[in-house]
Design a protein around this motif. Sequence first.
Motif, PDB file in Angstrom:
ATOM      1  N   LEU A   7       0.792  -1.374  -0.010  1.00 31.77           N
ATOM      2  CA  LEU A   7      -0.140  -0.312   0.033  1.00 31.77           C
ATOM      3  C   LEU A   7       0.885   1.201   0.156  1.00 31.77           C
ATOM      4  N   ASP A   8       2.213   1.194   0.378  1.00 29.95           N
ATOM      5  CA  ASP A   8       3.029   2.360   0.404  1.00 29.95           C
ATOM      6  C   ASP A   8       4.057   2.242  -0.729  1.00 29.95           C
ATOM      7  N   LEU A   9       3.590   1.901  -1.846  1.00 28.41           N
ATOM      8  CA  LEU A   9       4.468   1.805  -2.806  1.00 28.41           C
ATOM      9  C   LEU A   9       5.278   3.087  -3.145  1.00 28.41           C
ATOM     10  N   ASN A  10       4.385   4.120  -3.316  1.00 30.73           N
ATOM     11  CA  ASN A  10       5.179   5.390  -3.926  1.00 30.73           C
ATOM     12  C   ASN A  10       5.745   6.327  -2.680  1.00 30.73           C
ATOM     13  N   THR A  11       5.797   5.697  -1.697  1.00 34.20           N
ATOM     14  CA  THR A  11       6.691   6.705  -0.577  1.00 34.20           C
ATOM     15  C   THR A  11       8.082   6.183  -0.285  1.00 34.20           C
ATOM     16  N   HIS A  12       8.739   5.217  -1.064  1.00 32.85           N
ATOM     17  CA  HIS A  12       9.982   4.668  -0.924  1.00 32.85           C
ATOM     18  C   HIS A  12      10.704   4.957  -2.221  1.00 32.85           C
ATOM     19  N   ASN A  13      11.854   5.267  -2.081  1.00 37.70           N
ATOM     20  CA  ASN A  13      12.812   5.366  -3.326  1.00 37.70           C
ATOM     21  C   ASN A  13      13.378   3.874  -3.623  1.00 37.70           C
ATOM     22  N   THR A  14      13.799   3.469  -4.923  1.00 39.68           N
ATOM     23  CA  THR A  14      14.200   2.160  -5.027  1.00 39.68           C
ATOM     24  C   THR A  14      15.717   2.510  -5.588  1.00 39.68           C
ATOM     25  N   SER A  15      16.501   1.785  -5.274  1.00 35.02           N
ATOM     26  CA  SER A  15      17.730   1.764  -5.672  1.00 35.02           C
ATOM     27  C   SER A  15      18.161   0.347  -6.387  1.00 35.02           C
ATOM     28  N   GLN A  16      18.981   0.564  -7.410  1.00 32.92           N
ATOM     29  CA  GLN A  16      19.034  -0.626  -8.231  1.00 32.92           C
ATOM     30  C   GLN A  16      20.465  -0.562  -8.895  1.00 32.92           C
ATOM     31  N   LEU A  17      21.061  -1.866  -9.277  1.00 28.73           N
ATOM     32  CA  LEU A  17      22.206  -1.727 -10.058  1.00 28.73           C
ATOM     33  C   LEU A  17      21.968  -1.712 -11.486  1.00 28.73           C
ATOM     34  N   PRO A  18      22.566  -0.890 -12.109  1.00 31.80           N
ATOM     35  CA  PRO A  18      22.690  -0.802 -13.764  1.00 31.80           C
ATOM     36  C   PRO A  18      23.311  -2.307 -14.292  1.00 31.80           C
ATOM     37  N   ALA A  19      22.849  -2.784 -15.266  1.00 32.96           N
ATOM     38  CA  ALA A  19      23.520  -3.970 -15.653  1.00 32.96           C
ATOM     39  C   ALA A  19      24.930  -3.477 -16.638  1.00 32.96           C
ATOM     40  N   ALA A  20      25.926  -4.355 -16.560  1.00 29.93           N
ATOM     41  CA  ALA A  20      27.127  -3.784 -17.229  1.00 29.93           C
ATOM     42  C   ALA A  20      27.676  -4.904 -17.785  1.00 29.93           C
ATOM     43  N   ASN A  47       8.821  12.470  -8.858  1.00 34.52           N
ATOM     44  CA  ASN A  47       7.906  13.078  -7.793  1.00 34.52           C
ATOM     45  C   ASN A  47       7.818  14.504  -8.211  1.00 34.52           C
ATOM     46  N   GLN A  48       6.556  14.996  -8.341  1.00 30.22           N
ATOM     47  CA  GLN A  48       6.044  16.491  -9.087  1.00 30.22           C
ATOM     48  C   GLN A  48       5.395  16.928  -7.720  1.00 30.22           C
ATOM     49  N   LEU A  49       5.840  17.865  -7.148  1.00 30.21           N
ATOM     50  CA  LEU A  49       4.961  18.107  -6.028  1.00 30.21           C
ATOM     51  C   LEU A  49       3.471  18.820  -6.388  1.00 30.21           C
ATOM     52  N   GLU A  50       3.875  19.635  -7.350  1.00 33.92           N
ATOM     53  CA  GLU A  50       2.548  20.518  -7.774  1.00 33.92           C
ATOM     54  C   GLU A  50       1.484  19.650  -8.473  1.00 33.92           C
ATOM     55  N   THR A  51       1.937  18.240  -8.944  1.00 29.78           N
ATOM     56  CA  THR A  51       0.850  17.553  -9.545  1.00 29.78           C
ATOM     57  C   THR A  51       0.035  16.620  -8.799  1.00 29.78           C
ATOM     58  N   SER A  52      -1.446  16.397  -8.895  1.00 32.43           N
ATOM     59  CA  SER A  52      -2.153  15.771  -8.212  1.00 32.43           C
ATOM     60  C   SER A  52      -2.499  14.556  -9.199  1.00 32.43           C
ATOM     61  N   TYR A  53      -2.034  13.307  -8.616  1.00 32.43           N
ATOM     62  CA  TYR A  53      -2.214  12.163  -9.356  1.00 32.43           C
ATOM     63  C   TYR A  53      -3.284  11.294  -8.989  1.00 32.43           C
ATOM     64  N   THR A  54      -4.002  10.864  -9.880  1.00 35.14           N
ATOM     65  CA  THR A  54      -5.064   9.853  -9.694  1.00 35.14           C
ATOM     66  C   THR A  54      -4.633   8.647  -9.375  1.00 35.14           C
ATOM     67  N   LEU A  55      -3.396   8.106 -10.071  1.00 29.84           N
ATOM     68  CA  LEU A  55      -2.759   6.896  -9.791  1.00 29.84           C
ATOM     69  C   LEU A  55      -1.222   7.174 -10.062  1.00 29.84           C
ATOM     70  N   LYS A  56      -0.291   6.748  -8.899  1.00 27.89           N
ATOM     71  CA  LYS A  56       0.892   6.968  -9.127  1.00 27.89           C
ATOM     72  C   LYS A  56       1.892   5.653  -8.745  1.00 27.89           C
ATOM     73  N   GLU A  57       2.261   5.216  -9.837  1.00 23.38           N
ATOM     74  CA  GLU A  57       3.256   3.791  -9.428  1.00 23.38           C
ATOM     75  C   GLU A  57       4.504   4.136  -9.646  1.00 23.38           C
ATOM     76  N   ARG A  58       4.904   5.111 -10.431  1.00 19.62           N
ATOM     77  CA  ARG A  58       6.127   5.239 -10.819  1.00 19.62           C
ATOM     78  C   ARG A  58       7.024   6.096  -9.597  1.00 19.62           C
ATOM     79  N   GLN A  59       8.101   5.640  -9.280  1.00 21.23           N
ATOM     80  CA  GLN A  59       8.647   6.406  -8.205  1.00 21.23           C
ATOM     81  C   GLN A  59      10.232   6.833  -8.487  1.00 21.23           C
ATOM     82  N   SER A  60      10.699   7.527  -7.505  1.00 19.25           N
ATOM     83  CA  SER A  60      12.122   7.933  -7.651  1.00 19.25           C
ATOM     84  C   SER A  60      12.972   6.784  -7.634  1.00 19.25           C
ATOM     85  N   THR A  61      14.032   6.708  -8.640  1.00 17.71           N
ATOM     86  CA  THR A  61      14.861   5.644  -8.908  1.00 17.71           C
ATOM     87  C   THR A  61      16.470   6.040  -8.793  1.00 17.71           C
ATOM     88  N   LYS A  62      17.151   5.394  -7.940  1.00 16.66           N
ATOM     89  CA  LYS A  62      18.515   5.572  -7.876  1.00 16.66           C
ATOM     90  C   LYS A  62      19.425   4.290  -8.471  1.00 16.66           C
TER      91      LYS A  62
END
Length: 142
Positions: free
Chosen positions: A28-41, A82-97
């Motif tokens: 339920l709290d998917l969009n509150t966390h940043n995800t961190s990944q390793l790029p394939a190399a 994350n767009q602070l001024e945008t109101s989302y109906t659905l938000k599944e994409r999140q910040s990624t590092k």
Amino acid sequence: MTLIKWKPKQLSINEFDQMINSIFNDNLDLNTHNTSQLPAADITENKDGYLLKADFPGFDKKNILLSIEDGVLKLSAIQDDNQLETSYTLKERQSTKMERSFVLPEAILEKKIKAIFKNGVLQVSIPKTEGVKPDVMKIKIN
């Protein structure tokens, strides 16, 4: 052939907490966390140097950072959806590092390293110093 050591990122306490929370909270709290990944190399070697290719899909060139510190090449990128001024109906994409580090061989020309970013793929050319020969030693058979 020279081997480059890779040290995998260890799971942090915060990531472990996120994993446990996702199990018990039904994500339920998917969009509150940043995800961190390793790029394939991929790394290839030829007589002149090394070519490192790393995937950063969906990232802009301006969000990618390359640095060398103490013989370690670090690739990192941050994508902030994350767009602070945008109101989302659905938000599944999140910040990624994405972050990855490589220990560089000693016999390279750090000042001549070049990078190109095109179509989500970062290519880093790492030239060898003059006179570096492959680690091949012939052994006389008696």
